[in-house]
Design a protein around this motif. Structure first.
Motif, mmCIF file in Angstrom:
data_model
loop_
_atom_site.group_PDB
_atom_site.id
_atom_site.type_symbol
_atom_site.label_atom_id
_atom_site.label_comp_id
_atom_site.label_asym_id
_atom_site.label_seq_id
_atom_site.Cartn_x
_atom_site.Cartn_y
_atom_site.Cartn_z
ATOM 1 N N ASP A 65 0.779 -1.246 0.068
ATOM 2 C CA ASP A 65 -0.005 -0.132 -0.123
ATOM 3 C C ASP A 65 0.964 1.134 -0.117
ATOM 4 O OD1 ASP A 65 -2.226 -1.537 -0.102
ATOM 5 O OD2 ASP A 65 -2.632 -1.387 2.217
ATOM 6 N N ASP A 66 1.910 1.204 0.538
ATOM 7 C CA ASP A 66 3.018 2.192 0.781
ATOM 8 C C ASP A 66 3.351 2.905 -0.558
ATOM 9 O OD1 ASP A 66 2.524 2.945 3.478
ATOM 10 O OD2 ASP A 66 4.171 1.486 4.029
ATOM 11 N N PHE A 67 3.819 1.514 -1.271
ATOM 12 C CA PHE A 67 4.207 1.793 -2.630
ATOM 13 C C PHE A 67 3.284 2.129 -3.617
ATOM 14 C CE2 PHE A 67 7.489 -1.732 -1.312
ATOM 15 C CZ PHE A 67 8.642 -0.836 -1.247
ATOM 16 N N LEU A 68 2.242 1.668 -3.536
ATOM 17 C CA LEU A 68 0.965 2.058 -4.355
ATOM 18 C C LEU A 68 0.857 3.786 -4.091
ATOM 19 C CD1 LEU A 68 -1.649 -0.860 -4.154
ATOM 20 C CD2 LEU A 68 -0.123 0.042 -6.230
ATOM 21 N N LYS A 69 0.797 4.127 -2.897
ATOM 22 C CA LYS A 69 0.537 5.379 -2.355
ATOM 23 C C LYS A 69 1.717 6.318 -3.158
ATOM 24 C CE LYS A 69 0.363 8.725 1.482
ATOM 25 N NZ LYS A 69 0.445 8.601 3.059
ATOM 26 N N LEU A 70 2.823 5.837 -3.176
ATOM 27 C CA LEU A 70 3.886 6.711 -3.550
ATOM 28 C C LEU A 70 3.749 6.852 -5.223
ATOM 29 C CD1 LEU A 70 6.798 7.897 -3.116
ATOM 30 C CD2 LEU A 70 7.735 5.789 -3.734
ATOM 31 N N LEU A 71 3.363 5.591 -5.878
ATOM 32 C CA LEU A 71 3.272 5.771 -7.293
ATOM 33 C C LEU A 71 2.257 6.678 -7.547
ATOM 34 C CD1 LEU A 71 3.715 2.100 -8.365
ATOM 35 C CD2 LEU A 71 5.210 3.810 -8.724
ATOM 36 N N HIS A 72 1.021 6.662 -7.053
ATOM 37 C CA HIS A 72 -0.149 7.888 -7.125
ATOM 38 C C HIS A 72 0.442 9.177 -6.945
ATOM 39 C CE1 HIS A 72 -3.520 5.098 -7.937
ATOM 40 N NE2 HIS A 72 -3.059 4.408 -6.839
ATOM 41 N N GLU A 73 1.193 9.250 -6.021
ATOM 42 C CA GLU A 73 1.979 10.770 -5.620
ATOM 43 C C GLU A 73 2.542 11.065 -7.152
ATOM 44 O OE1 GLU A 73 5.453 12.589 -3.024
ATOM 45 O OE2 GLU A 73 3.834 11.115 -2.162
ATOM 46 N N VAL A 74 3.349 9.974 -7.706
ATOM 47 C CA VAL A 74 4.122 10.343 -8.835
ATOM 48 C C VAL A 74 2.952 10.662 -10.071
ATOM 49 C CG1 VAL A 74 5.629 9.329 -10.750
ATOM 50 C CG2 VAL A 74 6.003 8.803 -8.330
ATOM 51 N N GLY A 75 2.013 10.137 -10.171
ATOM 52 C CA GLY A 75 0.942 10.177 -11.240
ATOM 53 C C GLY A 75 0.224 11.446 -10.932
ATOM 54 N N ASP A 76 0.224 12.047 -9.718
ATOM 55 C CA ASP A 76 -0.581 13.259 -9.548
ATOM 56 C C ASP A 76 0.359 14.315 -9.694
ATOM 57 O OD1 ASP A 76 -2.991 11.837 -9.037
ATOM 58 O OD2 ASP A 76 -2.519 11.781 -6.697
#
Length: 368
Positions: free
Chosen positions: A60-71
């Motif tokens: 979940d932490d990694f997914l959160k980080l990837l979403h941050e990149v996408g945003d």
């Protein structure tokens, strides 16, 4: 008190919980504050004693980080391992980066034999990226370890980012932090500010590297790829899946019904076809044993942990069982053991490739 962050891995410094990320003894913290270089105990021991302590980050932490990149409005620098492209692909990255530009960096170019032309590798990486749904604006080859093409990479990033922040992303073990260290050293002359090792999961939180115009270059934690061979090996055996020197191919003339054991980590069976040469591309220290297919199962059971090492006698009980993958080959093809290396099949053949359960085995048009 203002929050402090480890300059090695980015974790917030704390002095209470020895098992949690960012722990450092108060005495070490006081000394670090005097020198201006604050490291957590984990990074200190990694840097000075090559010891690793597991600190877990959830998916979940990694997914959160990837979403941050996408945003973000940013240039995404996706670092992949040329020696293990399939094991270094971030699943679904094309969805997460959204509309952001992607620069693909093929790291560890020095590991491939010198006979391989850079243009062919670049084209191959571009084709593989397209298969994964990525459309990189450019592909550049580097060796972070040897500091090859670092100036060219910096110039490319500066041209493509157009004033935006830069996120450097990749799975564990592709050499991301080593690459950023090389960039920082090129810019400032400082050495090894970011903790690097061959162990998965060294960077615990994104690390900010300020750029001249007020933007930032972010080094992010390595995303754990469950199909990497590295996750099934002990610390001392990781050297066999992370070559540091140019690999020297070895060709074996095999008759049908012969087997090659890749230490105890994997196995290659030549089931049927004409006698031919099979070329192995693995770390130079990985021991390869040839035997008859008929007795291969018993040979593996008897010799695993001694003649067939790694894994060691101590670790063999925890090593996953080998799973068979069958292939019918019609043209020059690489059989790729994800995270370990590959065997080139030169002509028509039926073969079986065995790898630890969970580690991918696949085919591709011969790279070399």
């Amino acid at each position: 008190m203002e929050a402090l962050y480890c300059i090695g891995c980015g974790a917030q410094i704390q002095t209470q919980d020895k098992a949690a990320a960012g722990y450092t003894p108060q005495s070490a913290l006081d000394k670090g504050l005097e020198t201006g270089e604050v490291y957590c105990q984990r990074c200190f021991r990694l840097r000075h004693y090559n010891e690793i302590t597991d600190v877990h980050m959830s998916d979940d932490d990694f997914l959160k980080l990837l979403h941050e990149v996408g945003d973000s409005q940013a240039l995404v620098v996706n670092v992949v391992d040329i020696f293990d492209f399939n094991g270094s692909v971030i699943p679904g990255l094309s969805r997460f980066v959204a509309g952001n530009d992607v620069l693909m960096v093929g790291n560890k170019s020095d590991i491939l034999p010198k006979s391989v032309k850079a243009g062919k590798v670049t084209q191959w990486l571009t084709e593989r990226a397209h298969e994964e749904g990525l459309r990189p604006v450019d592909v550049i080859l580097t060796s972070a370890q040897q500091k090859q093409a670092i100036k060219e990479l910096m110039a490319k990033i500066e041209t493509l980012r157009q004033g935006r922040d830069v996120y450097v992303v990749g799975v564990t073990n592709v050499g991301k932090s080593t690459l950023i260290n090389a960039i920082i050293q090129e810019i400032t002359g400082s050495k090894d500010l970011i903790t690097t090792s061959r162990f998965p999961g060294t960077t615990l939180d994104k690390i900010e590297v300020p750029l001249d115009d007020g933007s930032y270059l972010f080094d992010t934690p390595g995303i754990i790829h469950r199909h990497q061979m590295a996750h099934y090996l002990s610390d001392k055996d990781l050297k066999y899946v992370s070559p540091k020197k140019e690999i020297k191919p070895k060709t074996y003339q095999l008759n049908p019904e012969q087997t090659l054991f890749l230490a105890g980590l994997a196995r290659f069976d030549y089931v049927s076809g004409d006698k031919q040469g099979f070329t192995a591309y693995f770390d130079n220290n990985l021991r390869i044993h040839r035997t008859k297919l008929a007795g291969a199962d018993a040979f593996y059971e008897k010799h695993l942990g001694n003649l067939l090492e790694p894994p060691s006698q101590k670790d063999k009980g925890d090593f996953p069982k080998l799973i068979r993958h069958d292939f019918t080959i019609t043209d020059r093809t690489d059989i790729v053991f994800s995270g370990l290396g590959w065997i080139r099949v030169n002509g028509a053949a039926k073969v079986s490739a065995w790898a630890p359960e969970g580690v991918a085995v696949l085919t591709r048009k011969a790279l070399i």
